[in-house]
Design a protein around this motif. Structure first.
Motif, PDB file in Angstrom:
ATOM      1  N   LYS A  80       0.831  -1.207   0.000  1.00  0.00           N
ATOM      2  CA  LYS A  80       0.000   0.000   0.000  1.00  0.00           C
ATOM      3  C   LYS A  80       0.867   1.259   0.000  1.00  0.00           C
ATOM      4  O   LYS A  80       0.580   2.228  -0.701  1.00  0.00           O
ATOM      5  N   LEU A  81       1.927   1.235   0.782  1.00  0.00           N
ATOM      6  CA  LEU A  81       2.826   2.390   0.823  1.00  0.00           C
ATOM      7  C   LEU A  81       3.567   2.546  -0.498  1.00  0.00           C
ATOM      8  O   LEU A  81       3.765   3.664  -0.976  1.00  0.00           O
ATOM      9  N   GLY A  82       3.968   1.436  -1.091  1.00  0.00           N
ATOM     10  CA  GLY A  82       4.626   1.493  -2.395  1.00  0.00           C
ATOM     11  C   GLY A  82       3.731   2.110  -3.453  1.00  0.00           C
ATOM     12  O   GLY A  82       4.193   2.879  -4.309  1.00  0.00           O
ATOM     13  N   ALA A  83       2.439   1.804  -3.392  1.00  0.00           N
ATOM     14  CA  ALA A  83       1.482   2.393  -4.333  1.00  0.00           C
ATOM     15  C   ALA A  83       1.402   3.913  -4.137  1.00  0.00           C
ATOM     16  O   ALA A  83       1.337   4.671  -5.108  1.00  0.00           O
ATOM     17  N   GLU A  84       1.440   4.339  -2.889  1.00  0.00           N
ATOM     18  CA  GLU A  84       1.436   5.784  -2.606  1.00  0.00           C
ATOM     19  C   GLU A  84       2.714   6.448  -3.110  1.00  0.00           C
ATOM     20  O   GLU A  84       2.667   7.550  -3.661  1.00  0.00           O
ATOM     21  N   PHE A  85       3.841   5.794  -2.930  1.00  0.00           N
ATOM     22  CA  PHE A  85       5.104   6.342  -3.444  1.00  0.00           C
ATOM     23  C   PHE A  85       5.047   6.431  -4.975  1.00  0.00           C
ATOM     24  O   PHE A  85       5.510   7.405  -5.563  1.00  0.00           O
ATOM     25  N   ALA A  86       4.488   5.395  -5.615  1.00  0.00           N
ATOM     26  CA  ALA A  86       4.366   5.386  -7.074  1.00  0.00           C
ATOM     27  C   ALA A  86       3.552   6.593  -7.554  1.00  0.00           C
ATOM     28  O   ALA A  86       3.884   7.213  -8.564  1.00  0.00           O
ATOM     29  N   LYS A  87       2.520   6.907  -6.804  1.00  0.00           N
ATOM     30  CA  LYS A  87       1.652   8.034  -7.155  1.00  0.00           C
ATOM     31  C   LYS A  87       2.322   9.366  -6.846  1.00  0.00           C
ATOM     32  O   LYS A  87       2.416  10.244  -7.707  1.00  0.00           O
ATOM     33  N   ASN A  88       2.768   9.521  -5.609  1.00  0.00           N
ATOM     34  CA  ASN A  88       3.205  10.821  -5.118  1.00  0.00           C
ATOM     35  C   ASN A  88       4.649  11.180  -5.441  1.00  0.00           C
ATOM     36  O   ASN A  88       4.963  12.357  -5.588  1.00  0.00           O
ATOM     37  N   GLU A  89       5.519  10.198  -5.535  1.00  0.00           N
ATOM     38  CA  GLU A  89       6.927  10.478  -5.814  1.00  0.00           C
ATOM     39  C   GLU A  89       7.266  10.338  -7.294  1.00  0.00           C
ATOM     40  O   GLU A  89       8.181  10.984  -7.782  1.00  0.00           O
ATOM     41  N   PHE A  90       6.540   9.475  -7.999  1.00  0.00           N
ATOM     42  CA  PHE A  90       6.873   9.195  -9.391  1.00  0.00           C
ATOM     43  C   PHE A  90       5.776   9.580 -10.379  1.00  0.00           C
ATOM     44  O   PHE A  90       5.983   9.521 -11.585  1.00  0.00           O
ATOM     45  N   GLY A  91       4.584   9.908  -9.871  1.00  0.00           N
ATOM     46  CA  GLY A  91       3.488  10.293 -10.750  1.00  0.00           C
ATOM     47  C   GLY A  91       3.035   9.188 -11.687  1.00  0.00           C
ATOM     48  O   GLY A  91       2.604   9.450 -12.812  1.00  0.00           O
ATOM     49  N   LEU A  92       3.120   7.949 -11.215  1.00  0.00           N
ATOM     50  CA  LEU A  92       2.765   6.812 -12.066  1.00  0.00           C
ATOM     51  C   LEU A  92       1.256   6.601 -12.115  1.00  0.00           C
ATOM     52  O   LEU A  92       0.516   7.031 -11.233  1.00  0.00           O
ATOM     53  N   SER A  93       0.815   5.926 -13.142  1.00  0.00           N
ATOM     54  CA  SER A  93      -0.612   5.727 -13.405  1.00  0.00           C
ATOM     55  C   SER A  93      -1.290   4.899 -12.306  1.00  0.00           C
ATOM     56  O   SER A  93      -0.648   4.150 -11.572  1.00  0.00           O
ATOM     57  N   GLU A  94      -2.596   5.037 -12.258  1.00  0.00           N
ATOM     58  CA  GLU A  94      -3.397   4.251 -11.318  1.00  0.00           C
ATOM     59  C   GLU A  94      -3.234   2.756 -11.586  1.00  0.00           C
ATOM     60  O   GLU A  94      -3.238   1.944 -10.664  1.00  0.00           O
ATOM     61  N   LYS A  95      -3.073   2.410 -12.847  1.00  0.00           N
ATOM     62  CA  LYS A  95      -2.858   1.012 -13.231  1.00  0.00           C
ATOM     63  C   LYS A  95      -1.608   0.454 -12.542  1.00  0.00           C
ATOM     64  O   LYS A  95      -1.637  -0.627 -11.950  1.00  0.00           O
ATOM     65  N   VAL A  96      -0.521   1.186 -12.590  1.00  0.00           N
ATOM     66  CA  VAL A  96       0.730   0.761 -11.943  1.00  0.00           C
ATOM     67  C   VAL A  96       0.568   0.789 -10.426  1.00  0.00           C
ATOM     68  O   VAL A  96       1.006  -0.129  -9.724  1.00  0.00           O
ATOM     69  N   GLN A  97      -0.081   1.820  -9.912  1.00  0.00           N
ATOM     70  CA  GLN A  97      -0.310   1.916  -8.466  1.00  0.00           C
ATOM     71  C   GLN A  97      -1.066   0.691  -7.946  1.00  0.00           C
ATOM     72  O   GLN A  97      -0.698   0.102  -6.924  1.00  0.00           O
ATOM     73  N   ASN A  98      -2.134   0.307  -8.646  1.00  0.00           N
ATOM     74  CA  ASN A  98      -2.932  -0.838  -8.202  1.00  0.00           C
ATOM     75  C   ASN A  98      -2.129  -2.129  -8.244  1.00  0.00           C
ATOM     76  O   ASN A  98      -2.235  -2.965  -7.340  1.00  0.00           O
ATOM     77  N   ALA A  99      -1.332  -2.311  -9.280  1.00  0.00           N
ATOM     78  CA  ALA A  99      -0.511  -3.520  -9.370  1.00  0.00           C
ATOM     79  C   ALA A  99       0.440  -3.615  -8.192  1.00  0.00           C
ATOM     80  O   ALA A  99       0.640  -4.690  -7.618  1.00  0.00           O
ATOM     81  N   ILE A 100       1.010  -2.490  -7.802  1.00  0.00           N
ATOM     82  CA  ILE A 100       1.909  -2.472  -6.641  1.00  0.00           C
ATOM     83  C   ILE A 100       1.111  -2.720  -5.361  1.00  0.00           C
ATOM     84  O   ILE A 100       1.525  -3.496  -4.497  1.00  0.00           O
ATOM     85  N   LYS A 101      -0.055  -2.091  -5.255  1.00  0.00           N
ATOM     86  CA  LYS A 101      -0.880  -2.237  -4.050  1.00  0.00           C
ATOM     87  C   LYS A 101      -1.307  -3.689  -3.815  1.00  0.00           C
ATOM     88  O   LYS A 101      -1.384  -4.150  -2.684  1.00  0.00           O
ATOM     89  N   TYR A 102      -1.559  -4.428  -4.893  1.00  0.00           N
ATOM     90  CA  TYR A 102      -2.079  -5.787  -4.760  1.00  0.00           C
ATOM     91  C   TYR A 102      -1.016  -6.875  -4.805  1.00  0.00           C
ATOM     92  O   TYR A 102      -1.347  -8.056  -4.700  1.00  0.00           O
TER      93      TYR A 102
END
Length: 182
Positions: A80-102
């Motif tokens: 879950k934290l990795g997904a937040e980092f993907a979003k907030n630090e790298f600006g990555l897509s929701e698709k990538v965020q969800n893959a990391i979250k799950y």
């Protein structure tokens, strides 16, 4: 990649490189975006080696409320934290965020892309547990069957070690069995 090298131990960094390669390969085989898979595979464990204090700070920062399993197994929160980092630090897509979250517990909302990242983490070239070769072969042929097979494996291992099993893992397994028609 410099960010990862600075945040992760050499072993975890090498694992991330392996997951990146596996994610790209599986994405190409199964018709998903290989570049997005490569990125998700590379950074999926960016929060894996946070200290307890860093985890607690990040939970507050991102307003994440751990469930009762995560409160007792803080390591699960890295997804879950990795997904937040993907979003907030790298600006990555929701698709990538969800893959990391799950990628740790799974979830019944998982897409084929999410499953590719989950499996890439488990079968990358640096993994050498009993049965990994079978999971590698199965993942190239049938994502859902590979997921089901790996979930059975991980649940049995967790039971053997008397570890908690996240409800998302159980729900995903049940969903895959229902989808298969058994």
């Amino acid at each position: 990649m410099k960010i990862l090298e600075n945040r992760l131990t050499e072993k975890r960094y090498n694992h991330s490189i392996g997951a990146m390669k596996s994610a790209k390969e599986l994405a190409e085989i199964h018709g998903e975006n290989a570049e997005e898979a490569r990125i998700a595979g590379l950074i999926h464990d960016i929060a894996k080696e946070l200290t307890k204090e860093e985890i607690e700070e990040a939970l507050k920062k991102y307003n994440i409320k751990p469930d009762y399993i995560e409160e007792n197994q803080l390591g699960l929160l890295h997804s879950k934290l990795g997904a937040e980092f993907a979003k907030n630090e790298f600006g990555l897509s929701e698709k990538v965020q969800n893959a990391i979250k799950y990628h740790t517990t799974g979830n019944i909302k998982m897409t084929k892309f999410d499953k590719i990242i989950y499996l890439a983490d488990k079968i990358e070239e640096n993994r050498n547990y009993d049965g990994v070769e079978g999971f590698r072969i199965l993942a190239k042929h049938n994502i859902d069957e590979a997921m089901l097979s790996f979930l059975d494996y991980t649940i049995q291992k967790s039971i053997g070690k008397q570890r908690l099993i996240h409800p998302d893992t159980i729900d995903l397994r049940n969903e895959l069995i229902l989808k298969r028609g058994n």
